[in-house]
Design an enzyme around this catalytic site. Structure first.
Site, PDB file in Angstrom:
ATOM      1  N   CYS A  85      31.104  46.602  23.667  1.00 40.28           N
ATOM      2  CA  CYS A  85      31.017  45.464  24.603  1.00 40.28           C
ATOM      3  C   CYS A  85      29.801  44.584  24.338  1.00 40.28           C
ATOM      4  O   CYS A  85      29.725  43.464  24.847  1.00 40.28           O
ATOM      5  CB  CYS A  85      30.963  45.952  26.039  1.00 40.28           C
ATOM      6  N   CYS A 208      35.871  47.803  39.614  1.00 42.65           N
ATOM      7  CA  CYS A 208      35.969  47.825  38.146  1.00 42.65           C
ATOM      8  C   CYS A 208      36.162  46.412  37.596  1.00 42.65           C
ATOM      9  O   CYS A 208      36.844  45.593  38.206  1.00 42.65           O
ATOM     10  CB  CYS A 208      37.193  48.636  37.704  1.00 42.65           C
ATOM     11  N   HIS A 334      36.658  41.020  31.517  1.00 43.56           N
ATOM     12  CA  HIS A 334      35.807  41.591  30.463  1.00 43.56           C
ATOM     13  C   HIS A 334      36.582  41.777  29.154  1.00 43.56           C
ATOM     14  O   HIS A 334      37.027  42.879  28.837  1.00 43.56           O
ATOM     15  CB  HIS A 334      35.247  42.922  30.996  1.00 43.56           C
TER      16      HIS A 334
HETATM   17  C1  LIG Z   1      40.542  49.591  36.777  1.00 41.74           C
HETATM   18  C2  LIG Z   1      41.624  49.733  35.710  1.00 41.74           C
HETATM   19  C3  LIG Z   1      41.759  51.186  35.323  1.00 41.74           C
HETATM   20  C4  LIG Z   1      42.938  49.188  36.273  1.00 41.74           C
HETATM   21  O1  LIG Z   1      43.867  49.224  35.216  1.00 41.74           O
HETATM   22  P1  LIG Z   1      45.428  49.435  35.484  1.00 41.74           P
HETATM   23  O2  LIG Z   1      45.605  50.481  36.544  1.00 41.74           O
HETATM   24  O3  LIG Z   1      46.046  49.666  34.152  1.00 41.74           O
HETATM   25  O4  LIG Z   1      45.833  48.079  36.105  1.00 41.74           O
HETATM   26  P2  LIG Z   1      46.698  46.946  35.417  1.00 41.74           P
HETATM   27  O5  LIG Z   1      45.924  46.385  34.238  1.00 41.74           O
HETATM   28  O6  LIG Z   1      48.071  47.472  35.179  1.00 41.74           O
HETATM   29  O7  LIG Z   1      46.751  45.830  36.537  1.00 41.74           O
HETATM   30  C5  LIG Z   1      47.496  45.989  37.723  1.00 41.74           C
HETATM   31  C6  LIG Z   1      47.104  44.878  38.671  1.00 41.74           C
HETATM   32  O8  LIG Z   1      45.744  45.044  39.122  1.00 41.74           O
HETATM   33  C7  LIG Z   1      44.956  43.915  38.754  1.00 41.74           C
HETATM   34  N1  LIG Z   1      43.688  44.424  38.251  1.00 41.74           N
HETATM   35  C8  LIG Z   1      43.501  45.242  37.206  1.00 41.74           C
HETATM   36  N2  LIG Z   1      42.208  45.515  37.056  1.00 41.74           N
HETATM   37  C9  LIG Z   1      41.580  44.831  38.031  1.00 41.74           C
HETATM   38  C10 LIG Z   1      40.241  44.709  38.397  1.00 41.74           C
HETATM   39  N3  LIG Z   1      39.317  45.360  37.709  1.00 41.74           N
HETATM   40  N4  LIG Z   1      39.904  43.904  39.443  1.00 41.74           N
HETATM   41  C11 LIG Z   1      40.877  43.270  40.137  1.00 41.74           C
HETATM   42  N5  LIG Z   1      42.177  43.365  39.850  1.00 41.74           N
HETATM   43  C12 LIG Z   1      42.512  44.133  38.808  1.00 41.74           C
HETATM   44  C13 LIG Z   1      45.700  43.234  37.634  1.00 41.74           C
HETATM   45  O9  LIG Z   1      45.418  41.860  37.579  1.00 41.74           O
HETATM   46  C14 LIG Z   1      47.137  43.501  38.034  1.00 41.74           C
HETATM   47  O10 LIG Z   1      47.468  42.580  39.047  1.00 41.74           O
HETATM   48  P3  LIG Z   1      48.970  42.012  39.142  1.00 41.74           P
HETATM   49  O11 LIG Z   1      49.828  43.222  39.396  1.00 41.74           O
HETATM   50  O12 LIG Z   1      48.881  41.059  40.280  1.00 41.74           O
HETATM   51  O13 LIG Z   1      49.246  41.380  37.809  1.00 41.74           O
HETATM   52  C15 LIG Z   1      41.239  48.857  34.453  1.00 41.74           C
HETATM   53  O14 LIG Z   1      41.053  47.512  34.873  1.00 41.74           O
HETATM   54  C16 LIG Z   1      39.972  49.351  33.785  1.00 41.74           C
HETATM   55  O15 LIG Z   1      39.979  50.349  33.059  1.00 41.74           O
HETATM   56  N6  LIG Z   1      38.851  48.673  33.997  1.00 41.74           N
HETATM   57  C17 LIG Z   1      37.606  49.057  33.340  1.00 41.74           C
HETATM   58  C18 LIG Z   1      37.513  48.452  31.981  1.00 41.74           C
HETATM   59  C19 LIG Z   1      36.338  48.988  31.229  1.00 41.74           C
HETATM   60  O16 LIG Z   1      35.997  50.140  31.313  1.00 41.74           O
HETATM   61  N7  LIG Z   1      35.685  48.148  30.437  1.00 41.74           N
HETATM   62  C20 LIG Z   1      34.550  48.540  29.618  1.00 41.74           C
HETATM   63  C21 LIG Z   1      33.396  48.916  30.414  1.00 41.74           C
HETATM   64  S1  LIG Z   1      31.913  48.965  29.489  1.00 41.74           S
END
Ligand SMILES: CC(C)(COP(=O)(O)OP(=O)(O)OC[C@H]1O[C@@H](n2cnc3c(N)ncnc32)[C@H](O)[C@@H]1OP(=O)(O)O)[C@@H](O)C(=O)NCCC(=O)NCCS
Length: 387
Positions: A85, A208, A334
């Site tokens: 990142c 997240c 991100h």
């Molecule tokens: C939190 C997390 C697990 C959710 O992932 P997921 O369960 O696969 O969710 P999806 O990507 O299928 O998204 C489902 C819905 O939630 C929303 N959504 C996903 N992540 C979101 C977030 N962080 N904040 C707000 N909404 C979020 C999406 O827009 C989607 O909305 P929609 O149904 O209206 O289109 C994922 O965002 C994640 O892993 N985040 C961390 C990323 C990370 O670690 N980055 C590096 C760090 S150094």
């Protein structure tokens, strides 16, 4: 080392889902915007290209090569910089070093990532491989889990609550709602965060940052060139890089990130500034706890008091230091390789006196800090309006 280096142009794409563009097209969109911003720099002035990009999310393996050809910059030299990142912050530091060493006078840095080609589950797997590849990734370590362990340790040690974490997202959403480049434009309350679906205790969905597609670009120039072509250069006063633990179980204290402490300390030292002078910061708020740890690791607030700072609103514009008032990773989204350059985009605009959307931050000194992996890489850049 020869001379000072300035940022003379910045640009970025909207962050979010971009089905219409591949990696090189996203990168080009940001580069074009940065070149338009750098009014007196034409593509033929670019002597080198560095791309901040993390492998594994798309089939692209050589983004610098693809982009150089697509943007008709070939045969200029360039290469990819990979620090998870922190990739495009590290790429900017690489460009800065090449100019300081006299190798080039004008270089372009592009941070880019397209994550939407993989399912959320696949992204988790690829990202989880940032943890130690033989000892922790195979046991199921993921990013949310690695950071959740830190959140629990911090809450237990200092008495912070889940609501305190939620306040970070409330602030991010307030600013993201005003940032046209941000993925999430709606405002959230503490209650919205608390009621969002559980991810990994104590995190809920809104604690997240989301995976995204996007790109951001920065044009750097030597002092000699910068002073001729622009009245509003933003100077890179100092930079710092560090590595930290690759395993979570090897971390001596889960309530701090050694690479954050080391990289920002190095950057402040070679900029000749103290953290108390910093007025605006973009930090690595990949989860709500991350921002609170950054407040402390970057020297803005004493240990154990970061959660009080967000309670007291001290990291809003007008507070002690404006932190992630672009919406941060939480609000902006991100796209990992693009994040550092997007942080630099915001700080550069504010130091020049420009707005991002309608967000303005009166400031002369800012810092961008990005962390890669589970706490593996730290990269920091101190920026100033004054040479
Ligand atoms: C939190 C997390 C697990 C959710 O992932 P997921 O369960 O696969 O969710 P999806 O990507 O299928 O998204 C489902 C819905 O939630 C929303 N959504 C996903 N992540 C979101 C977030 N962080 N904040 C707000 N909404 C979020 C999406 O827009 C989607 O909305 P929609 O149904 O209206 O289109 C994922 O965002 C994640 O892993 N985040 C961390 C990323 C990370 O670690 N980055 C590096 C760090 S150094």
């Amino acid at each position: 080392l020869s001379s000072n280096v300035a940022i003379v142009g910045v640009g970025m794409t909207m962050f979010g889902k971009r089905e219409d563009a591949d990696v090189k097209e996203l990168g080009f969109e940001a580069l074009k915007a940065a070149l338009e911003d750098a009014a007196n720099v034409s593509p033929k002035d670019i002597e080198m290209l560095f791309t901040g990009y993390a492998w594994g999310y798309t089939a692209t393996r050589n983004p610098t090569g693809e982009l150089a050809e697509y943007a008709r910059l070939s045969p200029i030299p360039g290469f990819d910089v990979h620090a998870q990142c922190a990739s495009s912050t590290a790429a900017t530091i690489t460009g800065w070093s090449f100019i300081r060493s006299g190798f080039a006078k004008v270089v372009a840095v592009v941070g880019v990532q397209k994550m939407s080609e993989l399912s959320g589950r696949e992204v988790q797997r690829v990202m989880g491989q940032s943890a130690d590849s033989s000892l922790e990734a195979p046991l199921g370590m993921t990013m949310p889990t690695a950071y959740a362990l830190r959140a629990v340790a911090y809450m237990e040690k200092y008495g912070a609550t889940e609501e305190d974490l939620a306040l970070v997202r409330v602030k991010s959403s307030e600013y993201a709602s005003r940032n046209p480049f941000a993925m999430f434009r709606q405002k959230f309350t503490t209650e919205d965060v608390m009621k969002s679906r559980p991810i990994s205790y104590p995190f809920k969905l809104l604690d997240c940052a989301a995976n995204a597609d996007g790109a951001a670009a920065v044009i750097l120039a030597s002092e000699e060139v910068a002073t001729k072509i622009t009245d509003t250069p933003v100077w890179i006063k100092g930079a710092g890089l560090a590595t930290g633990q690759q395993t979570v179980r090897g971390v001596p204290d889960l309530t701090m990130f050694t690479p954050t402490v080391e990289a920002t300390r190095m950057a402040y030292r070679n900029a000749g500034v103290e953290p108390s002078q910093v007025q605006v910061a973009e930090t690595h708020d990949c989860f709500t706890i991350s921002e609170i740890l950054d407040y402390e690791d970057m020297g803005f607030f004493p240990r154990g008091e970061g959660y009080r700072a967000i309670r007291e609103g001290q990291t809003y514009v007008g507070g002690r230091v404006a932190v992630n008032v672009s919406g941060g990773l939480l609000g902006r989204g991100h796209p990992v390789g693009a994040t550092g350059a997007a942080q630099i985009f915001g700080i550069t605009r504010w130091l020049r006196g420009d707005a991002v959307g309608d967000i303005r931050v009166p400031a002369e000194l800012g810092v961008a800090y990005t962390r890669g992996g589970v706490g593996t890489y730290g990269a920091a850049i101190v920026l100033s309006r004054r040479r």
